[in-house]
Design a protein around this motif. Structure first.
Motif, PDB file in Angstrom:
ATOM      1  N   GLU A  83       0.830  -1.197   0.000  1.00  0.00           N
ATOM      2  CA  GLU A  83       0.000   0.000   0.000  1.00  0.00           C
ATOM      3  C   GLU A  83       0.870   1.254   0.000  1.00  0.00           C
ATOM      4  N   ARG A  86       2.072   1.983  -3.512  1.00  0.00           N
ATOM      5  CA  ARG A  86       0.947   2.405  -4.347  1.00  0.00           C
ATOM      6  C   ARG A  86       0.556   3.855  -4.025  1.00  0.00           C
ATOM      7  N   ARG A 180     -17.742   2.002  -3.898  1.00  0.00           N
ATOM      8  CA  ARG A 180     -16.551   1.898  -4.737  1.00  0.00           C
ATOM      9  C   ARG A 180     -16.910   1.615  -6.192  1.00  0.00           C
ATOM     10  N   THR A 195      -9.454  -2.344  -9.012  1.00  0.00           N
ATOM     11  CA  THR A 195      -9.785  -2.982  -7.746  1.00  0.00           C
ATOM     12  C   THR A 195     -10.208  -1.966  -6.688  1.00  0.00           C
ATOM     13  N   ASP A 196     -10.932  -2.472  -5.673  1.00  0.00           N
ATOM     14  CA  ASP A 196     -11.304  -1.626  -4.539  1.00  0.00           C
ATOM     15  C   ASP A 196     -10.064  -1.068  -3.853  1.00  0.00           C
ATOM     16  N   ARG A 197      -9.000  -1.870  -3.851  1.00  0.00           N
ATOM     17  CA  ARG A 197      -7.774  -1.453  -3.185  1.00  0.00           C
ATOM     18  C   ARG A 197      -7.194  -0.192  -3.832  1.00  0.00           C
ATOM     19  N   THR A 198      -7.301  -0.118  -5.163  1.00  0.00           N
ATOM     20  CA  THR A 198      -6.802   1.068  -5.858  1.00  0.00           C
ATOM     21  C   THR A 198      -7.630   2.291  -5.489  1.00  0.00           C
ATOM     22  N   ASP A 200      -9.210   2.744  -2.687  1.00  0.00           N
ATOM     23  CA  ASP A 200      -8.838   3.100  -1.321  1.00  0.00           C
ATOM     24  C   ASP A 200      -7.524   3.877  -1.288  1.00  0.00           C
ATOM     25  N   SER A 201      -6.568   3.471  -2.126  1.00  0.00           N
ATOM     26  CA  SER A 201      -5.277   4.163  -2.165  1.00  0.00           C
ATOM     27  C   SER A 201      -5.432   5.595  -2.658  1.00  0.00           C
TER      28      SER A 201
END
Length: 245
Positions: A83, A86, A180, A195-198, A200-201
């Motif tokens: 993370e 990113r 998201r 992705t959801d992770r992107t 969030d970042s």
């Protein structure tokens, strides 16, 4: 024809990306060093950038590209999947971040999406006979779509393209919770694989910049299990979290 600069020191990866880009009609140049990338940068519409290069860090090229408002879009391609890496890339100005291993077809799809979004920005910011009309929410945070500038309590916030679009999307309906998938659809476009992770970042980077400009982290609120919203109302117990991405 859009011109794509591939900055990658692994020949197999560079050749694979270049093959699919050229097959889809993109003018493609491949370099494997930071020095060559800096020379080719002014001619590129988009850069696919590896962060680890034999003569330096890809972050140097990111910083160089972001010194000009007319700089190319940048997609980071990296084996670093933490993370922290990113967020650092997104904060420095990357438009997207793809981790290795990857599908070359996915990279091409992301290239198309980022260029499409950049083209939309150019249309939105083209000169007009009409005076600019700021789009402002009744909150500490404000955005002006005509100049693509954001402010928190009058202090300008230096945002990347994606960060601005995320903030503008949420400010279009202050207090509304955006999931998201809704943010992906509105900011990246229908059918774009992200992705959801992107998300969030990007939101974490956006929130950090708002705080650094003198705003409150609570202005961009995380609603657990749902998504995000812009608000000037503190989170209620069990409803949301103002400080986590």
């Amino acid at each position: 024809m859009a011109k794509v600069l591939v900055v990658e020191d692994e020949p197999a990866i560079a050749e694979s990306i270049a093959f699919f880009l050229r097959r889809d009609g993109f003018g493609t140049t491949v370099v494997n060093t930071l020095a060559d990338a800096e020379r080719e940068l002014p001619r590129a519409d988009l850069v696919i950038l590896d962060l680890t290069l034999p003569d330096g860090s890809g972050f140097e090229l990111l910083s160089l590209a972001r010194r000009s408002a007319a700089g190319p879009a940048i997609i980071v391609l990296s084996s670093r999947d933490s993370e922290a890496d990113r967020v650092a890339a997104l904060e420095t100005g990357a438009d997207d971040y793809v981790t290795k291993p990857f599908s070359p077809r996915e990279v091409v799809a992301r290239v198309r999406a980022v260029l499409r979004r950049a083209a939309g920005h150019a249309v939105a910011t083209a000169p007009s006979d009409l005076p600019p009309a700021p789009v402002a929410a009744p909150l500490a945070l404000q955005v002006d779509e005509s100049t693509r500038r954001a402010h928190v309590r009058g202090q300008e916030v230096d945002l990347t393209r994606v960060e601005f679009d995320l903030l503008a999307c949420m400010l279009a309906a202050p207090g509304r919770v955006f999931t998201r998938p809704q943010l992906i659809d509105r900011v990246w476009g229908d059918g774009f694989a992200i992705t959801d992770r992107t998300i969030d970042s990007h939101v974490k980077a956006l929130r950090k910049k708002v705080v650094e400009a003198g705003g409150d982290a609570a202005l961009i609120e995380t609603v657990r299990g749902v998504g995000y919203r812009v608000t000037d109302r503190p989170a209620q117990d069990g409803e949301g979290s103002k400080g986590e991405a």
